[in-house]
Design an enzyme around this catalytic site. Structure first.
Site, mmCIF file in Angstrom:
data_model
loop_
_atom_site.group_PDB
_atom_site.id
_atom_site.type_symbol
_atom_site.label_atom_id
_atom_site.label_comp_id
_atom_site.label_asym_id
_atom_site.label_seq_id
_atom_site.Cartn_x
_atom_site.Cartn_y
_atom_site.Cartn_z
ATOM 1 N N ARG A 124 -30.643 -1.975 46.685
ATOM 2 C CA ARG A 124 -29.563 -1.037 46.987
ATOM 3 C C ARG A 124 -29.757 -0.405 48.347
ATOM 4 N NH1 ARG A 124 -30.850 1.357 42.098
ATOM 5 N NH2 ARG A 124 -29.583 0.644 40.366
ATOM 6 N N SER A 136 -40.983 -1.270 46.191
ATOM 7 C CA SER A 136 -41.681 -1.250 44.896
ATOM 8 C C SER A 136 -42.720 -2.348 44.757
ATOM 9 C CB SER A 136 -40.654 -1.352 43.776
ATOM 10 O OG SER A 136 -39.633 -0.434 43.991
ATOM 11 N N ASP A 152 -41.413 2.809 43.844
ATOM 12 C CA ASP A 152 -40.322 3.244 42.950
ATOM 13 C C ASP A 152 -40.772 4.280 41.929
ATOM 14 O OD1 ASP A 152 -41.828 1.315 41.645
ATOM 15 O OD2 ASP A 152 -40.118 0.142 40.906
HETATM 16 C C1 BG6 Z 1 -34.155 1.394 39.434
HETATM 17 C C2 BG6 Z 1 -34.861 2.078 40.581
HETATM 18 O O1 BG6 Z 1 -33.282 2.234 38.832
HETATM 19 O O2 BG6 Z 1 -35.138 0.918 38.552
HETATM 20 C C3 BG6 Z 1 -35.741 1.068 41.269
HETATM 21 O O3 BG6 Z 1 -33.922 2.611 41.475
HETATM 22 C C4 BG6 Z 1 -36.698 0.510 40.293
HETATM 23 O O4 BG6 Z 1 -36.419 1.679 42.318
HETATM 24 C C5 BG6 Z 1 -35.971 -0.060 39.114
HETATM 25 O O5 BG6 Z 1 -37.491 -0.479 40.921
HETATM 26 C C6 BG6 Z 1 -36.889 -0.584 38.075
HETATM 27 O O6 BG6 Z 1 -36.166 -1.198 37.063
HETATM 28 P P1 BG6 Z 1 -35.715 -2.702 37.096
HETATM 29 O O7 BG6 Z 1 -35.395 -3.006 35.706
HETATM 30 O O8 BG6 Z 1 -34.523 -2.774 37.992
HETATM 31 O O9 BG6 Z 1 -36.872 -3.480 37.625
HETATM 32 C C1 GLC Z 2 -44.774 -3.943 40.226
HETATM 33 C C2 GLC Z 2 -45.094 -3.411 41.603
HETATM 34 C C3 GLC Z 2 -45.104 -1.918 41.575
HETATM 35 C C4 GLC Z 2 -43.830 -1.397 41.022
HETATM 36 C C5 GLC Z 2 -43.606 -1.967 39.660
HETATM 37 C C6 GLC Z 2 -42.325 -1.494 39.040
HETATM 38 O O1 GLC Z 2 -45.799 -3.653 39.406
HETATM 39 O O2 GLC Z 2 -46.316 -3.908 42.018
HETATM 40 O O3 GLC Z 2 -45.300 -1.413 42.887
HETATM 41 O O4 GLC Z 2 -43.905 -0.003 40.960
HETATM 42 O O5 GLC Z 2 -43.580 -3.358 39.736
HETATM 43 O O6 GLC Z 2 -41.226 -1.878 39.767
#
Ligand code: BG6
Ligand code: GLC
Length: 918
Positions: free
Chosen positions: A547, A607, A661
């Site tokens: 995003r 992340s 994240d």
């Molecule tokens: C989102 C966050 O809502 O959730 C992200 O904005 C995060 O930063 C993510 O990585 C994690 O959930 P998923 O299911 O999208 O990996």
């Molecule tokens: C993976 C990444 C970590 C992140 C997590 C959740 O483990 O290494 O940095 O926070 O996924 O998205």
């Protein structure tokens, strides 16, 4: 080959054989008190007496005497005795029902049946349509030594049936009948079940019973709410039984306990069934499958194989399921009032359950069977009413005829009947003829063949039991296969302790390098205090969606606008294109938002594990979650972004903060709840961060205050410390990933992997012939075909199994009822383990925070995000429950992030900008 048994009377004193009965043609259980000890008499001697054809013929045509109109029927006087022939004739006419009226009864019965089948109306239905959890008629492969106990009106029948697996044409049967003491049916429930168990012990003592495990099928001809083959709660007694403490209880349990008391430890009650079901199964063993059964004996009832999707209460989805109509209660709501005569009403009033079971054979209504003594005196009800000298003496036998017609009117709506073919002998003489002919009239489109059950319910019960046994053996194998995925509390405590140890190692300057949990400093030193202000760009990379956002933080709150952009796999795993692509997305977003001219500070949620050297300097340590773009690991990702911006001539980019994240989520939730000092992600990947005391962070200088630590707990276990917990399925999943041996904890928990674990388990079950009938499933061999989002759907509470089937059908898997249940069980096992492991990790975090702060009790909020956490119907519940258990001194509140972590990245950027201001 069949062998006869004997009849015994088993009272308080040791039982002695009384009578020997063979297997006879009959409608329900053989009446007590006949026969003699020894071999079975020829079947014909066991047929209950029926009115002779001559006696029936007078009224049978319905033409000789016009039927009274309903009004006339009701106005008939109820007199204690009919003295003239005319009075007798008139009384009998009242009992005749014209065909149109029967047609109406049939329609009402159909309606009542639909009501019983529907989940919405089932509770109010008189015709309860109880699922019997039997999904097929026998196929002849059933095999083994089976015990059967049949509870009848006045006796208990015990059988040993040896099924040979050769088509079940010639099972060996040994049996004995035990008379019941008169008072037992009204006494204590415990006494009844003790009696049955004593019969069983006596029976086993008399035959050379093997000492190995003996499965038992229990024929219990009363209305039960069954939830599986060996779980059946008695809804209500009937037929004169009123034993205390049984209604509402699981009768299988009651029998099993009584059997235990008799020290018959090798006898296991594996199936309970209604007598209708036993009859249907017995008849099915004689060639053509029989799919409808009718009992007209002491009581009346029927069962049939229904189309599975109609049986909403059982959630059966494919094929068929046997449904017991319990039609004895048809009319209890007044549906039949227009055909009831004063005689019926009188019988009803005299019965032990007035107003109930109005469709039932009168003797049951009177509280006793087959003319034996009961609450209302002896003899058939008509006789007792002084109406008739004796039903059998009646010209035309009015009562039985009416009964037959009504039963068949109800039976008819189940159109399945065997193919027309050689017609077997009729259903007990004239009674059957009437059934047959009226059925023909009421349901001309159906062809029913009546097949008298010559062997009672016993053999059928044995077959059901054998099938149940096969299923139980399969269940055992399934349990064994799933056992390594089931973690005990001690296991979870161990995981918690290991996590704690790894956390300490990760924080220590010396030990850091060897820790699997990296405990990365983030340079975020506090959660938002509400004074943050400004307009920021934010990027959110690494979850399901990439995003780009613009975030405006003002006094009156935060406003955001965002766009989701796709990152093609080729870019995710390609060479050097990733950051160029990100800049293109930013430029597109700025264009759309009319922000190209502005230089806004940017917060970057990235992340992946990074060694942070400052708030705006983060060296990528390794890719996770399927990313593998080359040229990035070991580089500062902020620098990579800046370079890409230059390449794309985008000069207005000002990256001020990069956050994980988990950190973005904690900050985002922290804006609303100051107690939020933990960030948790359970999505594509899993990770957590929390506020640690600076004095404990050996890898950063300074002792004062706190710093947010990005744990990178996904890598927990990469040093082998969790090896005991990995199953073969986990190893298979890991081997096929692009980062084998890495992110081992994450691979047990997160959305990217759970579906794959399930897929591997399903494949193993197919291989062991425990699923999909062992048929090879080519599509299931495809990696990632079983997505984690399927778990979230399959595990929805109360989801119709039909939907499970639909998911499986998309995967070209033809699932039966049992298959669907099994797939559901596998999903539940895998997601439960994930939630519990996550809880163990979190327990280590909150306990450490509590100890850090020297508190007896810690109250803390966890900001949480991730598709699995948010979408799975049970994950959060299991996680929170387990956490309470493992960390009882911490009160942990979970705050779901609704705005994504971009908002948190903007808040971090806001703090950074404030810090940079002069
Ligand atoms: C989102 C966050 O809502 O959730 C992200 O904005 C995060 O930063 C993510 O990585 C994690 O959930 P998923 O299911 O999208 O990996
Ligand atoms: C993976 C990444 C970590 C992140 C997590 C959740 O483990 O290494 O940095 O926070 O996924 O998205």
């Amino acid at each position: 080959m069949q062998r006869g048994g004997g009849r015994q009377s088993l009272g308080r004193a040791p039982p002695a054989p009384l009578v020997c009965l063979g297997v006879g043609r009959r409608v329900s259980c053989p009446p007590a008190g006949r026969g003699s000890e020894g071999d079975a008499p020829p079947p014909s001697t066991q047929v209950p007496s029926e009115p002779s054809p001559e006696r029936w013929s007078l009224l049978c045509t319905g033409k000789a005497h016009p039927c009274p109109a309903p009004s006339e029927r009701h106005s008939l006087p109820f007199t204690p005795a009919l003295t003239s022939r005319a009075q007798v004739q008139r009384a009998l006419l009242a009992l005749t029902i014209p065909l149109e009226a029967l047609q109406a009864v049939k329609d009402r019965m159909l309606q009542a049946m639909r009501k019983g089948l529907s989940r919405q109306t089932h509770a109010q239905a008189n015709v309860r349509m109880l699922p019997a959890y039997i999904c097929s008629t026998p196929d002849g492969t059933e095999k083994g030594d089976i015990l059967v106990v049949e509870l009848c009106q006045s006796h208990v029948r015990t059988l040993r049936v040896t099924l040979l697996g050769d088509g079940n044409q010639s099972p060996q049967v040994t049996y004995k009948i035990f008379d019941m003491p008169g008072d037992i049916t009204q006494g204590k429930g415990e006494a009844l079940f003790d009696f049955i168990a004593q019969c069983l012990r006596q029976f086993l003592a008399g035959i050379s019973s093997p000492q190995h495990r003996l499965p038992l099928g229990f024929v219990f001809p009363f209305s039960c709410r069954q939830t599986q083959l060996d779980k059946a709660e008695l809804i209500s007694w009937s037929k004169g039984f009123s034993c205390s403490d049984v209604e509402g209880k699981d009768v299988v349990q009651l029998l099993q306990s009584a059997i235990k008391k008799q020290e018959l430890h090798h006898v296991d009650v594996v199936a309970l069934m209604n007598d209708t079901v036993g009859t249907m199964m017995t008849c099915s063993m004689r060639g053509e499958p029989c799919e409808v059964a009718l009992i007209v004996g002491t009581g009346t009832n029927s069962c049939f194989m229904a189309e599975a999707q109609l049986v909403e209460m059982a959630e059966e989805i494919s094929g068929q399921m046997c449904v017991i109509t319990e039609w004895g209660c048809f009319g209890d709501d007044g549906t039949l009032s227009d055909i009831l005569t004063p005689y019926d009403q009188h019988v009803d009033q005299e019965s032990f359950n007035p107003g109930e079971k109005r469709c039932t054979h009168p003797p049951e209504r009177a509280g006793h069977g087959q003319g034996k003594e009961g609450s209302g005196g002896s003899g058939a009800p008509a006789e007792r009413a002084g109406l008739l000298p004796g039903a059998a003496d009646l010209p035309g036998g009015g009562e039985p005829r009416r009964r037959a017609l009504r039963c068949w009117a109800g039976c008819h709506p189940q159109p399945h009947v065997p193919e027309p073919g050689p017609s077997p002998s009729s259903f007990s003489g004239r009674f059957g003829e009437i059934l047959q002919s009226v059925t023909g009239l009421l349901a001309p489109e159906c062809m029913a063949t009546l097949l008298p059950s010559v062997d009672g319910t016993g053999q059928g019960a044995a077959v059901v039991t054998a099938v149940a046994l096969r299923l139980a053996a399969q269940r055992h194998e399934v349990d064994q296969l799933l056992a390594p995925l089931q973690l005990s509390r001690a296991d979870l405590e161990r995981v918690q302790a290991l996590m704690r140890r790894e956390m300490e190692l990760g924080l220590g300057l010396e030990s850091h390098a060897n820790a699997s949990v990296r405990m990365l400093p983030t340079y975020v030193r506090g959660t938002p205090d509400g004074t943050e202000r400004g307009e920021f760009l934010a990027l959110d990379l690494g979850g399901t969606n990439f995003r780009v956002l613009v975030v405006r933080v003002a006094q009156d709150g935060i406003r955001m606008a965002s766009e989701i952009y796709v990152i093609p796999t080729a870019v995710m795993q390609g060479t050097g294109e990733l950051f160029n692509h990100i800049i293109e997305c930013i430029m597109d977003f700025q264009l759309k938002q009319n922000l190209l001219e502005q230089v806004l500070p940017l917060g970057f949620t990235f992340s992946f594990p990074c060694q942070q050297l400052g708030l705006d300097k983060a060296v990528l340590l390794s890719w996770t979650k399927g990313f593998s773009a080359s040229g990035c690991v070991g580089q500062d990702v902020v620098q990579l972004l800046r370079e890409a911006a230059q390449r794309k001539q985008h000069l207005g980019l000002k990256v001020v903060a990069v956050v994980n994240d988990t950190v973005g989520t904690m900050m985002s939730c922290g804006y609303d709840d100051p107690k939020c000092e933990i960030g948790l992600i359970v999505g594509t990947g899993t990770n957590a961060c929390y506020m640690e005391e600076m004095r404990n962070v050996g890898t950063v200088e300074g002792e004062q205050g706190r710093m947010c630590i990005n744990m990178e707990w996904g890598a927990f276990g990469d040093n082998g410390c969790l090896d005991d917990f990995f199953t073969d399925f986990d190893r298979l999943v890991d081997e096929k990933t692009i980062n084998a041996g890495k992110q081992r904890f994450e691979k047990l928990i997160s959305g990217m992997y759970l579906g794959e674990i399930v897929r591997h388990i399903l494949l193993a079950l197919v291989e062991k012939q425990l699923l999909f009938r062992g048929k090879p499933c080519p599509k299931l061999q495809t990696r990632d075909i079983f997505q984690t989002k399927f778990l979230s759907t399959i595990e929805i509470d109360g989801l119709a199994l039909q939907q499970v089937r639909a998911i499986l059908q998309d995967l070209e898997l033809q699932a039966s009822f049992e298959d669907s249940l099994l797939v559901q069980k596998v999903c539940q096992t895998v997601s439960l383990r994930a939630a519990q492991l996550c809880a163990a990790g979190l327990a280590a975090v909150v306990e450490k925070m509590r100890e850090n702060r020297g508190l007896a009790q810690l109250a803390v909020t966890v900001g949480v995000d991730g598709t699995l956490y948010k979408m799975h119907p049970r994950f959060s519940q299991h996680l929170q429950q387990m956490l309470r258990d493992l960390a009882p001194n911490c009160t942990v509140t979970f705050l779901q992030s609704e705005d994504g972590s971009g908002k948190g990245a903007a808040l971090v950027a806001a703090v950074a900008c404030r810090g940079a201001e002069p």
